[in-house]
Design an enzyme around this catalytic site. Structure first.
Site, PDB file in Angstrom:
ATOM      1  N   ASP A  81      29.630  47.240  65.831  1.00 50.74           N
ATOM      2  CA  ASP A  81      28.842  46.428  64.898  1.00 50.74           C
ATOM      3  C   ASP A  81      28.972  47.005  63.493  1.00 50.74           C
ATOM      4  O   ASP A  81      29.528  48.074  63.296  1.00 50.74           O
ATOM      5  CB  ASP A  81      27.371  46.377  65.329  1.00 50.74           C
ATOM      6  CG  ASP A  81      26.738  47.751  65.384  1.00 50.74           C
ATOM      7  OD1 ASP A  81      26.303  48.235  64.323  1.00 50.74           O
ATOM      8  OD2 ASP A  81      26.694  48.349  66.474  1.00 50.74           O
ATOM      9  N   ASP A  83      26.337  47.767  61.550  1.00 51.80           N
ATOM     10  CA  ASP A  83      25.094  48.436  61.201  1.00 51.80           C
ATOM     11  C   ASP A  83      24.251  47.470  60.367  1.00 51.80           C
ATOM     12  O   ASP A  83      24.644  46.330  60.107  1.00 51.80           O
ATOM     13  CB  ASP A  83      25.361  49.764  60.481  1.00 51.80           C
ATOM     14  CG  ASP A  83      24.277  50.804  60.736  1.00 51.80           C
ATOM     15  OD1 ASP A  83      23.412  50.565  61.605  1.00 51.80           O
ATOM     16  OD2 ASP A  83      24.292  51.861  60.098  1.00 51.80           O
TER      17      ASP A  83
END
Length: 148
Positions: A81, A83
């Site tokens: 991902d 973040d």
């Protein structure tokens, strides 16, 4: 600690990624946090201000202990991902992280199946000798007091 990771093992990983045609970044700076958890936005922005490329939860203390023990060590990180710093797109959530992780399992498996025979076939004598010397010369244990 410098270099933290073994360059010969790292090169085997890079060569294997190229041979398999996988997209990868061959260098970067990782920040290691205690986990499992997600960063706060303040933390995420702080890590970005440090020019960190990756927030990770499994490099420390492993890399330090390996170095101190005289083990040749390298790591493969799998990004899941962006973040929480990113304002666009979906927010980071466990379901999305797990979905991305599962999608990458096949690639990681292929990578390690490709790497292990190369590691097994390599003569590691020079690397082991060099690392042994580093460990022996950087022993941080207190020396016995000198008598006068």
């Amino acid at each position: 600690m410098e270099p933290a990771f073994d360059n010969s093992t790292r090169q085997i990983i890079i060569d294997s990624l190229k041979e398999l045609g996988f997209k990868f970044h061959d260098k970067g700076t990782a920040v290691c946090i205690e986990g499992p958890r997600f960063s706060s936005r303040a933390e995420s922005n702080l890590f970005r201000s440090w020019n960190a490329h990756l927030v990770n939860m499994t490099l420390v203390p492993e890399v330090v202990l390996a170095k101190e023990a005289g083990l040749l060590y390298a790591a493969v990180a799998m990004a899941t991902d962006y973040d929480c710093w990113r304002d666009t797109g979906n927010k980071v959530c466990v379901a999305d992280v797990l979905k991305t992780f599962k999608e990458n399992v096949e690639k990681i498996t292929k990578l390690f199946v490709h790497i292990v025979p190369k590691i097994a076939a390599k003569d590691w004598t020079n690397e082991i000798t060099e690392l042994k010397s580093v460990v022996e010369t950087s022993n941080m244990s207190p020396q016995s007091p000198q008598k006068s």
